[in-house]
Design a protein around this motif. Structure first.
Motif, short mmCIF file in Angstrom:
data_model
loop_
_atom_site.label_atom_id
_atom_site.label_comp_id
_atom_site.label_asym_id
_atom_site.label_seq_id
_atom_site.Cartn_x
_atom_site.Cartn_y
_atom_site.Cartn_z
N GLU A 45 1.02 -1.36 0.23
CA GLU A 45 -0.02 0.37 -0.15
C GLU A 45 0.86 1.28 -0.40
O GLU A 45 0.26 2.18 -0.73
N LEU A 46 2.10 1.60 1.04
CA LEU A 46 2.87 2.51 0.76
C LEU A 46 3.52 2.98 -1.09
O LEU A 46 3.91 3.47 -0.65
N TYR A 47 4.02 1.59 -1.22
CA TYR A 47 4.05 1.41 -2.66
C TYR A 47 3.45 2.30 -3.33
O TYR A 47 4.08 2.94 -4.25
N PHE A 56 7.31 7.60 -7.02
CA PHE A 56 8.51 6.35 -7.73
C PHE A 56 7.66 5.67 -9.16
O PHE A 56 6.85 6.12 -9.82
N THR A 57 8.41 5.39 -10.08
CA THR A 57 7.94 5.57 -11.74
C THR A 57 7.49 3.85 -11.10
O THR A 57 8.48 2.65 -11.36
N TYR A 62 8.76 -5.61 -13.54
CA TYR A 62 8.45 -6.11 -11.89
C TYR A 62 7.00 -5.39 -11.40
O TYR A 62 6.81 -3.66 -11.46
N VAL A 63 6.57 -6.06 -10.51
CA VAL A 63 4.85 -5.72 -9.99
C VAL A 63 5.47 -5.00 -9.20
O VAL A 63 5.15 -3.93 -8.52
N CYS A 66 12.33 -3.63 -5.84
CA CYS A 66 12.99 -3.80 -4.03
C CYS A 66 13.64 -2.30 -3.74
O CYS A 66 13.70 -1.99 -2.48
N ASP A 67 13.98 -2.06 -4.47
CA ASP A 67 15.03 -0.04 -3.99
C ASP A 67 13.73 0.40 -3.16
O ASP A 67 14.47 1.09 -2.25
N ALA A 68 12.56 0.65 -4.10
CA ALA A 68 11.47 1.25 -3.43
C ALA A 68 10.79 0.88 -2.71
O ALA A 68 11.24 1.59 -1.35
#
Length: 107
Positions: A45-47, A56-57, A62-63, A66-68
């Motif tokens: 949810e945060l993502y 974030f782009t 990728y769904v 990982c870096d985000a």
């Protein structure tokens, strides 16, 4: 039916996560399936909020990036799920592309 399939994917990965952490001698006390699932859902949810706000782009391959997730976890150290996130992160390093996307599609 879809929800059951998603739950099965999350539970399968949760069991693999516990196994991975145990093999690598990481403590996983107080980490149950309900916490595992809630932690993933919260992080996702945060993502998604980060994607919606343009922070974030969205990646076409990728769904979830990982870096985000690492950035979000570090910014939210006071979150109740922080320790669960860290346990998941240790497991994530063992996942391949297909497994990674399958888990996040289930979330």
């Amino acid at each position: 039916m879809e929800n059951k399939v998603s739950d099965n994917v999350i539970e399968k990965n949760y069991r693999e996560c516990l196994k991975f952490n145990e093999i690598n001698e990481n403590k996983v006390d107080k980490f149950d399936l309900a916490t595992a699932k809630a932690a993933l859902e919260n992080l996702y949810e945060l993502y998604k909020k980060g994607i919606l706000t343009g922070r974030f782009t969205q990646d076409k391959d990728y769904v979830v990036r990982c870096d985000a997730l690492v950035i979000l976890a570090e910014e939210n150290k006071d979150c109740l799920f922080y320790e669960a996130w860290r346990i998941w992160f240790r497991y994530f390093v063992s996942m391949g592309y297909a497994g990674w996307n399958e888990l996040w599609e289930a979330v």
